[in-house]
Design an enzyme around this catalytic site. Structure first.
Site, PDB file in Angstrom:
ATOM      1  N   ASP A  94       0.852  -1.189   0.000  1.00  0.00           N
ATOM      2  CA  ASP A  94       0.000   0.000   0.000  1.00  0.00           C
ATOM      3  C   ASP A  94       0.896   1.250   0.000  1.00  0.00           C
ATOM      4  O   ASP A  94       1.813   1.356   0.830  1.00  0.00           O
ATOM      5  CB  ASP A  94      -0.847  -0.060   1.285  1.00  0.00           C
ATOM      6  CG  ASP A  94      -1.956   0.955   1.321  1.00  0.00           C
ATOM      7  OD1 ASP A  94      -2.405   1.391   0.247  1.00  0.00           O
ATOM      8  OD2 ASP A  94      -2.402   1.293   2.445  1.00  0.00           O
ATOM      9  N   ASP A 116       2.780   4.953  -5.382  1.00  0.00           N
ATOM     10  CA  ASP A 116       2.024   6.188  -5.200  1.00  0.00           C
ATOM     11  C   ASP A 116       2.945   7.374  -5.458  1.00  0.00           C
ATOM     12  O   ASP A 116       3.636   7.847  -4.561  1.00  0.00           O
ATOM     13  CB  ASP A 116       1.452   6.244  -3.785  1.00  0.00           C
ATOM     14  CG  ASP A 116       0.655   7.524  -3.551  1.00  0.00           C
ATOM     15  OD1 ASP A 116       0.578   8.354  -4.486  1.00  0.00           O
ATOM     16  OD2 ASP A 116       0.129   7.706  -2.441  1.00  0.00           O
ATOM     17  N   GLU A 146      -1.600   5.985  -8.788  1.00  0.00           N
ATOM     18  CA  GLU A 146      -2.574   6.978  -8.307  1.00  0.00           C
ATOM     19  C   GLU A 146      -2.436   8.281  -9.074  1.00  0.00           C
ATOM     20  O   GLU A 146      -1.328   8.762  -9.329  1.00  0.00           O
ATOM     21  CB  GLU A 146      -2.396   7.227  -6.802  1.00  0.00           C
ATOM     22  CG  GLU A 146      -3.399   8.251  -6.253  1.00  0.00           C
ATOM     23  CD  GLU A 146      -3.459   8.304  -4.725  1.00  0.00           C
ATOM     24  OE1 GLU A 146      -3.340   7.244  -4.081  1.00  0.00           O
ATOM     25  OE2 GLU A 146      -3.623   9.413  -4.194  1.00  0.00           O
ATOM     26  N   HIS A 190      -7.798   9.822   3.827  1.00  0.00           N
ATOM     27  CA  HIS A 190      -7.334   8.857   4.825  1.00  0.00           C
ATOM     28  C   HIS A 190      -7.666   9.282   6.259  1.00  0.00           C
ATOM     29  O   HIS A 190      -7.809  10.466   6.530  1.00  0.00           O
ATOM     30  CB  HIS A 190      -5.826   8.652   4.691  1.00  0.00           C
ATOM     31  CG  HIS A 190      -5.440   7.981   3.414  1.00  0.00           C
ATOM     32  ND1 HIS A 190      -4.965   8.655   2.325  1.00  0.00           N
ATOM     33  CD2 HIS A 190      -5.512   6.676   3.057  1.00  0.00           C
ATOM     34  CE1 HIS A 190      -4.732   7.794   1.345  1.00  0.00           C
ATOM     35  NE2 HIS A 190      -5.059   6.585   1.757  1.00  0.00           N
ATOM     36  N   GLY A 191      -7.754   8.282   7.130  1.00  0.00           N
ATOM     37  CA  GLY A 191      -7.882   8.558   8.549  1.00  0.00           C
ATOM     38  C   GLY A 191      -9.316   8.638   9.045  1.00  0.00           C
ATOM     39  O   GLY A 191     -10.268   8.330   8.311  1.00  0.00           O
ATOM     40  N   HIS A 234      -9.152   4.786  -2.276  1.00  0.00           N
ATOM     41  CA  HIS A 234      -8.461   4.817  -0.984  1.00  0.00           C
ATOM     42  C   HIS A 234      -9.350   5.568   0.004  1.00  0.00           C
ATOM     43  O   HIS A 234     -10.381   6.128  -0.362  1.00  0.00           O
ATOM     44  CB  HIS A 234      -7.117   5.541  -1.130  1.00  0.00           C
ATOM     45  CG  HIS A 234      -6.064   4.669  -1.733  1.00  0.00           C
ATOM     46  ND1 HIS A 234      -4.988   4.224  -1.018  1.00  0.00           N
ATOM     47  CD2 HIS A 234      -5.957   4.130  -2.968  1.00  0.00           C
ATOM     48  CE1 HIS A 234      -4.250   3.454  -1.799  1.00  0.00           C
ATOM     49  NE2 HIS A 234      -4.812   3.382  -2.994  1.00  0.00           N
ATOM     50  N   SER A 237     -12.801   4.278   4.730  1.00  0.00           N
ATOM     51  CA  SER A 237     -13.405   3.895   6.010  1.00  0.00           C
ATOM     52  C   SER A 237     -14.656   4.725   6.231  1.00  0.00           C
ATOM     53  O   SER A 237     -14.726   5.893   5.834  1.00  0.00           O
ATOM     54  CB  SER A 237     -12.409   4.112   7.160  1.00  0.00           C
ATOM     55  OG  SER A 237     -11.554   2.999   7.263  1.00  0.00           O
ATOM     56  N   ASP A 279      -8.773   0.823   6.365  1.00  0.00           N
ATOM     57  CA  ASP A 279      -7.791   0.630   7.429  1.00  0.00           C
ATOM     58  C   ASP A 279      -8.301   1.231   8.744  1.00  0.00           C
ATOM     59  O   ASP A 279      -8.381   0.554   9.773  1.00  0.00           O
ATOM     60  CB  ASP A 279      -6.465   1.293   7.026  1.00  0.00           C
ATOM     61  CG  ASP A 279      -5.343   1.017   8.015  1.00  0.00           C
ATOM     62  OD1 ASP A 279      -5.553   0.236   8.951  1.00  0.00           O
ATOM     63  OD2 ASP A 279      -4.246   1.580   7.855  1.00  0.00           O
ATOM     64  N   SER A 280      -8.685   2.497   8.697  1.00  0.00           N
ATOM     65  CA  SER A 280      -9.059   3.201   9.939  1.00  0.00           C
ATOM     66  C   SER A 280     -10.188   2.499  10.698  1.00  0.00           C
ATOM     67  O   SER A 280     -10.175   2.456  11.938  1.00  0.00           O
ATOM     68  CB  SER A 280      -9.484   4.635   9.625  1.00  0.00           C
ATOM     69  OG  SER A 280      -8.401   5.338   9.079  1.00  0.00           O
TER      70      SER A 280
END
Ligand code: G3H
Ligand code: 13P
Ligand code: ZN
Length: 332
Positions: A94, A116, A146, A190-191, A234, A237, A279-280
């Site tokens: 990743d 990336d 990406e 992300h996050g 991506h 979450s 992931d998160s």
């Protein structure tokens, strides 16, 4: 040099082609430790879902590359032990940030890598992606690239604003780089804080934040330019509020954490989006379980008790994503 084929892993080529045709997406779950891996494999085996085991540069450093390789091989054997006769498991890097890292993963048994280079200028992104593709394809390893920049933190690459992918660039990029799949930016990030409260509205009944919708017009335009080409999301979450509330009520501090509503991911999964990265949510499930056990039983000091509950929470989460969001159950 270890070939992923010797480890019983597969690359993403056939998996993605089937997912696009079938109107579902493959889950790409990040893992860093044994409990996450066990939960992912159990959920995938029980639902018969193809699955992508995703390892970031940070995870690789945390877990050790040699251990990781054997963990992935062990995952295939564990899946068989659980009654999954022909496991469809990908081991994927990743957010690879250099040719050397991607090469090392190819050489160490990964079946798929992401380069990336989205933070580089366009021509440099193409050149670096092409270099990785040329190396990886010699070993039948598939490559994700990406184009466009997600808001939030992309490993060590930070971007304060999101730059949606420009649909007019995708044909040139995919053709010249030779990538097998393309991660695009349509408003995910992300996050656990995907939107600021200012970007959201508030539901008057619950007081909860309601995020702005994803840019499906950008996705549609990309698909029009590249019909049938595998697209990756991506930062997908959904930041389940039950975990956020549990964490906050047990001494944690995650104010206004917010993710992508699952209905929007379900909609995306029915399109050419064939890989969805999560992931998160797993981190939240893990943390909620650990806080719960340690709060309810302050005398507990056996990690199997809190990591065991974390594993149960994550398995539930993964199954829910597979069945109710991505629709990949029964496809392997
Ligand atoms: O996209 C980033 C992934 O969530 C991995 O995060 O670099 O903290 O392992 P990490
Ligand atoms: P989340 O932070 O939304 O889980 O995204 C994970 C991801 O994109 C990994 O590459
Ligand atoms: Zn990501």
């Amino acid at each position: 040099m270890v070939s992923y084929k010797e480890l019983g892993l597969v690359n993403t080529r056939e998996m993605f082609a089937k997912a696009i045709k079938g109107g579902y997406a493959i889950p790409a779950f990040n893992f860093n430790n044994m409990e996450q891996l066990q939960a992912i494999i159990k959920a995938a085996a029980e639902t018969k879902s193809p699955v992508i085991l995703q390892v970031s540069k940070g995870a690789r450093n945390y877990a050790n590359q040699t251990l990781l390789r054997y963990m992935a091989q062990g995952a295939v054997e564990y899946a068989k032990e659980l009654g999954w006769e022909h496991p469809q498991i990908v081991l994927h890097l990743d957010h690879g940030d250099s040719f050397e890292l991607c090469k090392s993963c190819v050489d160490f048994g990964f079946s798929s890598v992401m380069i990336d280079a989205s933070s580089l200028p366009y021509e440099e992104n193409i050149a670096l992606t092409k270099k990785v593709v040329e190396y990886a394809h010699q070993f039948d390893v598939t490559v994700e690239a990406e184009l466009g920049v997600l808001a939030g933190v992309e490993d060590e690459v930070s971007s304060a604003v999101s730059h949606y992918t420009k649909p007019e660039e995708v044909v040139d990029f995919a053709t010249r780089s030779g990538c097998d799949s393309l991660a695009i930016s349509i408003g995910t990030s992300h996050g656990a804080y995907k939107f600021t409260p200012e970007q959201c509205t508030r539901d008057p009944k619950t007081g909860k934040l309601v995020p702005p919708p994803l840019a499906f017009d950008v996705l549609d335009a990309v698909m029009e330019q590249l019909p049938g080409f595998p697209i990756v999301l991506h930062g997908s979450s959904s930041v389940p509020q039950e975990y956020v509330d549990m964490i906050n009520s047990l001494g944690g501090k995650l104010p206004d954490a917010i993710g992508i509503p699952e209905e929007q991911l379900r909609k995306a999964a029915k399109s050419a989006v064939c890989k969805i990265n999560i992931d998160s949510d797993s981190r939240l499930a893990f943390t909620a379980a650990v806080r719960k056990v340690l709060t309810e039983k302050p005398g507990e000091f056996d990690p199997r008790k809190y990591c065991g509950l974390a594993r149960d929470f994550m398995e539930e989460l993964y199954k829910h994503k597979i069945i109710d969001v991505l629709g990949s159950d029964g496809k392997a």
